[in-house]
Design a protein around this motif. Structure first.
Motif, PDB file in Angstrom:
ATOM      1  N   TYR A  31      83.846  44.565  78.696  1.00  0.00           N
ATOM      2  CA  TYR A  31      84.690  43.515  79.276  1.00  0.00           C
ATOM      3  C   TYR A  31      85.987  44.144  79.778  1.00  0.00           C
ATOM      4  O   TYR A  31      86.536  45.050  79.141  1.00  0.00           O
ATOM      5  CB  TYR A  31      84.987  42.449  78.221  1.00  0.00           C
ATOM      6  CG  TYR A  31      85.616  41.192  78.774  1.00  0.00           C
ATOM      7  CD1 TYR A  31      84.828  40.172  79.300  1.00  0.00           C
ATOM      8  CD2 TYR A  31      86.999  41.027  78.781  1.00  0.00           C
ATOM      9  CE1 TYR A  31      85.404  39.017  79.814  1.00  0.00           C
ATOM     10  CE2 TYR A  31      87.583  39.881  79.292  1.00  0.00           C
ATOM     11  CZ  TYR A  31      86.781  38.879  79.806  1.00  0.00           C
ATOM     12  OH  TYR A  31      87.352  37.742  80.324  1.00  0.00           O
ATOM     13  N   PRO A  32      86.502  43.677  80.930  1.00  0.00           N
ATOM     14  CA  PRO A  32      87.723  44.283  81.493  1.00  0.00           C
ATOM     15  C   PRO A  32      88.978  43.933  80.700  1.00  0.00           C
ATOM     16  O   PRO A  32      89.173  42.782  80.297  1.00  0.00           O
ATOM     17  CB  PRO A  32      87.775  43.706  82.914  1.00  0.00           C
ATOM     18  CG  PRO A  32      87.021  42.420  82.838  1.00  0.00           C
ATOM     19  CD  PRO A  32      85.936  42.648  81.824  1.00  0.00           C
ATOM     20  N   TYR A  33      89.827  44.948  80.524  1.00  0.00           N
ATOM     21  CA  TYR A  33      91.109  44.797  79.832  1.00  0.00           C
ATOM     22  C   TYR A  33      92.236  45.289  80.746  1.00  0.00           C
ATOM     23  O   TYR A  33      92.018  46.129  81.630  1.00  0.00           O
ATOM     24  CB  TYR A  33      91.134  45.627  78.547  1.00  0.00           C
ATOM     25  CG  TYR A  33      90.543  44.936  77.334  1.00  0.00           C
ATOM     26  CD1 TYR A  33      91.261  44.842  76.148  1.00  0.00           C
ATOM     27  CD2 TYR A  33      89.273  44.385  77.365  1.00  0.00           C
ATOM     28  CE1 TYR A  33      90.729  44.217  75.024  1.00  0.00           C
ATOM     29  CE2 TYR A  33      88.728  43.762  76.253  1.00  0.00           C
ATOM     30  CZ  TYR A  33      89.465  43.682  75.079  1.00  0.00           C
ATOM     31  OH  TYR A  33      88.938  43.059  73.976  1.00  0.00           O
ATOM     32  N   ASP A  34      93.417  44.756  80.509  1.00  0.00           N
ATOM     33  CA  ASP A  34      94.619  45.241  81.183  1.00  0.00           C
ATOM     34  C   ASP A  34      94.955  46.610  80.596  1.00  0.00           C
ATOM     35  O   ASP A  34      95.174  46.746  79.394  1.00  0.00           O
ATOM     36  CB  ASP A  34      95.766  44.250  80.939  1.00  0.00           C
ATOM     37  CG  ASP A  34      97.049  44.632  81.683  1.00  0.00           C
ATOM     38  OD1 ASP A  34      97.206  45.809  82.047  1.00  0.00           O
ATOM     39  OD2 ASP A  34      97.896  43.750  81.877  1.00  0.00           O
ATOM     40  N   TRP A  35      95.002  47.644  81.436  1.00  0.00           N
ATOM     41  CA  TRP A  35      95.210  49.003  80.926  1.00  0.00           C
ATOM     42  C   TRP A  35      96.610  49.191  80.350  1.00  0.00           C
ATOM     43  O   TRP A  35      96.848  50.122  79.577  1.00  0.00           O
ATOM     44  CB  TRP A  35      94.963  50.029  82.030  1.00  0.00           C
ATOM     45  CG  TRP A  35      96.012  50.085  83.097  1.00  0.00           C
ATOM     46  CD1 TRP A  35      96.098  49.308  84.210  1.00  0.00           C
ATOM     47  CD2 TRP A  35      97.134  50.974  83.166  1.00  0.00           C
ATOM     48  NE1 TRP A  35      97.196  49.644  84.958  1.00  0.00           N
ATOM     49  CE2 TRP A  35      97.856  50.664  84.344  1.00  0.00           C
ATOM     50  CE3 TRP A  35      97.605  51.998  82.341  1.00  0.00           C
ATOM     51  CZ2 TRP A  35      99.013  51.338  84.718  1.00  0.00           C
ATOM     52  CZ3 TRP A  35      98.762  52.666  82.721  1.00  0.00           C
ATOM     53  CH2 TRP A  35      99.449  52.342  83.893  1.00  0.00           C
ATOM     54  N   ARG A  36      97.536  48.287  80.692  1.00  0.00           N
ATOM     55  CA  ARG A  36      98.896  48.435  80.173  1.00  0.00           C
ATOM     56  C   ARG A  36      99.037  47.798  78.794  1.00  0.00           C
ATOM     57  O   ARG A  36      99.576  48.395  77.877  1.00  0.00           O
ATOM     58  CB  ARG A  36      99.895  47.805  81.143  1.00  0.00           C
ATOM     59  CG  ARG A  36      99.882  48.411  82.543  1.00  0.00           C
ATOM     60  CD  ARG A  36     100.882  47.707  83.442  1.00  0.00           C
ATOM     61  NE  ARG A  36     100.832  48.201  84.807  1.00  0.00           N
ATOM     62  CZ  ARG A  36     100.081  47.682  85.755  1.00  0.00           C
ATOM     63  NH1 ARG A  36      99.315  46.645  85.482  1.00  0.00           N
ATOM     64  NH2 ARG A  36     100.084  48.182  86.974  1.00  0.00           N
ATOM     65  N   PHE A  47      91.453  39.393  89.435  1.00  0.00           N
ATOM     66  CA  PHE A  47      91.604  39.725  88.018  1.00  0.00           C
ATOM     67  C   PHE A  47      93.030  39.384  87.606  1.00  0.00           C
ATOM     68  O   PHE A  47      93.993  39.773  88.274  1.00  0.00           O
ATOM     69  CB  PHE A  47      91.328  41.207  87.779  1.00  0.00           C
ATOM     70  CG  PHE A  47      89.877  41.573  87.891  1.00  0.00           C
ATOM     71  CD1 PHE A  47      88.978  41.206  86.901  1.00  0.00           C
ATOM     72  CD2 PHE A  47      89.409  42.280  88.988  1.00  0.00           C
ATOM     73  CE1 PHE A  47      87.638  41.540  87.001  1.00  0.00           C
ATOM     74  CE2 PHE A  47      88.071  42.621  89.096  1.00  0.00           C
ATOM     75  CZ  PHE A  47      87.185  42.241  88.099  1.00  0.00           C
ATOM     76  N   TRP A  48      93.134  38.658  86.507  1.00  0.00           N
ATOM     77  CA  TRP A  48      94.449  38.191  86.079  1.00  0.00           C
ATOM     78  C   TRP A  48      94.663  38.536  84.608  1.00  0.00           C
ATOM     79  O   TRP A  48      93.802  38.301  83.767  1.00  0.00           O
ATOM     80  CB  TRP A  48      94.565  36.681  86.275  1.00  0.00           C
ATOM     81  CG  TRP A  48      95.945  36.158  86.000  1.00  0.00           C
ATOM     82  CD1 TRP A  48      96.445  35.749  84.800  1.00  0.00           C
ATOM     83  CD2 TRP A  48      97.008  36.026  86.940  1.00  0.00           C
ATOM     84  NE1 TRP A  48      97.763  35.366  84.928  1.00  0.00           N
ATOM     85  CE2 TRP A  48      98.130  35.523  86.242  1.00  0.00           C
ATOM     86  CE3 TRP A  48      97.120  36.281  88.306  1.00  0.00           C
ATOM     87  CZ2 TRP A  48      99.345  35.275  86.866  1.00  0.00           C
ATOM     88  CZ3 TRP A  48      98.334  36.029  88.927  1.00  0.00           C
ATOM     89  CH2 TRP A  48      99.426  35.528  88.210  1.00  0.00           C
ATOM     90  N   TYR A  60      87.645  49.164  80.684  1.00  0.00           N
ATOM     91  CA  TYR A  60      86.606  48.323  80.087  1.00  0.00           C
ATOM     92  C   TYR A  60      86.410  48.657  78.610  1.00  0.00           C
ATOM     93  O   TYR A  60      86.269  49.822  78.238  1.00  0.00           O
ATOM     94  CB  TYR A  60      85.298  48.478  80.862  1.00  0.00           C
ATOM     95  CG  TYR A  60      85.336  47.756  82.190  1.00  0.00           C
ATOM     96  CD1 TYR A  60      84.802  46.482  82.328  1.00  0.00           C
ATOM     97  CD2 TYR A  60      85.944  48.339  83.298  1.00  0.00           C
ATOM     98  CE1 TYR A  60      84.853  45.808  83.535  1.00  0.00           C
ATOM     99  CE2 TYR A  60      86.012  47.674  84.511  1.00  0.00           C
ATOM    100  CZ  TYR A  60      85.462  46.407  84.624  1.00  0.00           C
ATOM    101  OH  TYR A  60      85.529  45.739  85.819  1.00  0.00           O
ATOM    102  N   ASN A  61      86.433  47.599  77.815  1.00  0.00           N
ATOM    103  CA  ASN A  61      86.224  47.733  76.375  1.00  0.00           C
ATOM    104  C   ASN A  61      84.756  47.432  76.068  1.00  0.00           C
ATOM    105  O   ASN A  61      84.323  46.283  76.176  1.00  0.00           O
ATOM    106  CB  ASN A  61      87.134  46.763  75.624  1.00  0.00           C
ATOM    107  CG  ASN A  61      86.922  46.823  74.118  1.00  0.00           C
ATOM    108  OD1 ASN A  61      86.200  47.676  73.610  1.00  0.00           O
ATOM    109  ND2 ASN A  61      87.550  45.910  73.394  1.00  0.00           N
ATOM    110  N   PRO A  62      83.975  48.444  75.685  1.00  0.00           N
ATOM    111  CA  PRO A  62      82.542  48.214  75.437  1.00  0.00           C
ATOM    112  C   PRO A  62      82.269  47.434  74.159  1.00  0.00           C
ATOM    113  O   PRO A  62      81.135  47.017  73.924  1.00  0.00           O
ATOM    114  CB  PRO A  62      81.974  49.635  75.350  1.00  0.00           C
ATOM    115  CG  PRO A  62      83.124  50.465  74.881  1.00  0.00           C
ATOM    116  CD  PRO A  62      84.358  49.853  75.493  1.00  0.00           C
TER     117      PRO A  62
END
Length: 502
Positions: A460-465, A241-242, A257-259
């Motif tokens: 979809y995956p998001y960077d939590w920072r 994951f980048w 994750y952003n639904p």
């Protein structure tokens, strides 16, 4: 025995009945006559009763008398806190209990907070719960060992430090970024430490530890080297994951994750190049055949190296009623895919997925480039067409297939999430999640291999920072090999693998 207040005539006691003052038994010491009932006036009490011209009911309200202030205004609150700290001796409590004689010692290791901002309620919850545990054991006679610390490394601090600079920070060197992050961390530590002390947390504040301390870093490097000697550290090139927004690899735990994420969903044709023997007998004399694939990541199509199928599933050769083209897809997906494409499919024949072995198809963007048909266990019928476009540089399962079949794993995307020059002039320097996706869709349409494109809302995956979407891209990263550690931990009686130093 008489209960309540008994009035001998009109007066305050009568009002007591009207306004519902509590009734008390006489045996508790209350006299049955109103004139024996003791009341006191409290400032502001009249505001709780209906207004009266002469305020004659004010003295009928029973409220406790106390010198404790109802509220603290202005500087009164911090002054009161400091006064409580001094009178209670919070600052000397830790050293006092360390000097006393005790039979047992209770040591609590402090999982350090990040030095990346002002103290908040999360810090309060963490420190106060630890303080409760420490004080409990102290009151039971133990001597407490509690050294607080701060985690001064990592992206949270770096991102905060760079955000304060504003403007373009891309030209800063690694050493300049580290120095600015270090300065930011020091300032955050002072703010947090001051707050923790004000909260009365009992700890060894004079000997706190910091992960940017040279001695601490030296110990970390020593442990890292010991792990390397034991074969636990290795470097590998594989998809991870980048985060383009923070330009770094992310662990699964660093994702949120952003639904409501919106992606471009596309159905793409992969023209058949070389049929398998079974497939050749089915399509003999028929017009050109294409394999149908579906993806929500169009930007990965340029990196395609294969098309995967499920060996045990049934597949169908169908004819489209609209275009009269021949397509191959999973038999279970014929009806739903036709409905999505707003057409109907006529099933010509069905066959097993294993019959696709040794076949190849043409890359939809690169005429003449072959994409082999390969069996894979990760193919499912939950979504799509039952055929999976495989880009080894942009998927964990895809990479596994590539490793088994010696496929190329070259990555066409750089650390900023944009296409490299090797992707071609039409894609170079385009962000894959933005204009890069649009460019790929345009190229597929020009090649007449795009059947449908639409927006789809999904998780979809998001960077939590940074709260921005991530991608999967292959890169060289350092990893810890825990396979041997797991095996050792499961063997009864086997001594644990020691990672540390004397």
């Amino acid at each position: 025995m008489r209960w309540g207040l008994c009035s001998l005539g009109p007066g305050p006691a009568a009002v007591a009945r009207i306004w519902g003052l509590p009734r008390f038994p006489c045996s508790l010491g209350w006299r049955g006559r109103t004139r024996g009932f003791v009341v006191r006036s409290v400032t502001g009490a009249s505001s709780q009763l209906p207004s009266s011209s002469n305020g004659r009911y004010r003295d009928t309200v029973l409220l406790p008398q106390t010198s404790f202030p109802m509220k603290l205004l202005g500087r009164q609150q911090p002054d009161m806190e400091l006064d409580i700290q001094q009178k209670c001796g919070f600052s000397e409590l830790y050293s006092w209990q360390r000097e006393r004689k005790a039979k047992t010692e209770f040591c609590l290791h402090d999982g350090p907070p990040y030095a990346n901002g002002d103290p908040h309620v999360g810090h309060a919850l963490n420190k106060i719960l630890k303080d409760i545990a420490n004080r409990y054991h102290m009151m039971r006679g133990s001597r407490i060992h509690f050294v607080p610390g701060w985690d001064c490394h990592g992206l949270p601090i770096e991102i905060k430090a760079l955000s304060e600079l504003g403007g373009n920070t891309q030209n800063l060197s690694a050493m300049e970024i580290r120095e600015k992050a270090r300065s930011f961390a020091k300032a955050a530590i002072e703010k947090q430490k001051s707050a923790f002390i004000r909260w009365g947390v009992m700890a060894d504040w004079n000997n706190s530890y910091y992960t940017f301390d040279g001695r601490y870093e030296a110990k970390q490097l020593r442990i890292f080297y010991q792990m390397f000697e034991k074969g636990l550290i290795y470097r590998s090139y594989k998809p991870v994951f980048w985060s383009p927004s923070s330009r770094t690899a992310l662990a699964e735990a660093e994702l949120e994750y952003n639904p409501e994420h919106i992606s471009h969903s596309i159905y793409v044709k992969f023209p058949l190049l070389k049929p398998s023997p079974k497939l050749a007998s089915l399509i003999d004399g028929l017009s050109p055949v294409s394999f149908l694939i579906w993806t929500t990541q169009p930007w990965t199509i340029p990196a395609n190296q294969a098309v995967c199928y499920m060996p045990d599933a049934k597949y169908a050769l169908v004819k489209c009623s609209t275009s009269e083209d021949l397509y191959i897809l999973a038999a279970d997906k014929v009806t739903p895919v036709a409905s999505t494409l707003k057409t109907t499919f006529e099933v010509i024949s069905t066959f097993s997925g294993a019959d696709l072995e040794n076949g190849t198809c043409t890359h939809p963007l690169t005429p003449g480039k072959a994409s082999p048909l390969l069996p894979a266990n990760h193919v499912t019928m939950a979504k799509g067409t039952g055929l999976v476009h495989t880009a080894p540089a942009h998927g964990m399962e895809d990479y596994s297939v590539a490793s088994q079949h010696n496929l190329s794993t070259d990555c066409l995307v750089d650390e900023d999430g944009v296409f490299k020059a090797v992707a071609g002039p039409e894609l170079e320097n385009k962000a894959v999640l933005e204009e890069g996706t649009d460019a790929v869709i345009k190229m597929l349409r020009a090649a007449k291999n795009l059947l449908k494109e639409e927006e789809v809302v999904h998780s979809y995956p998001y960077d939590w920072r940074t709260k921005k979407p991530v991608v999967i891209r292959a890169s060289k990263q350092w990893f810890v090999n825990i396979t041997d550690l797991k095996a050792t931990a499961k063997v009864p009686g086997q001594p644990a693998v020691r990672v540390g130093f004397s």
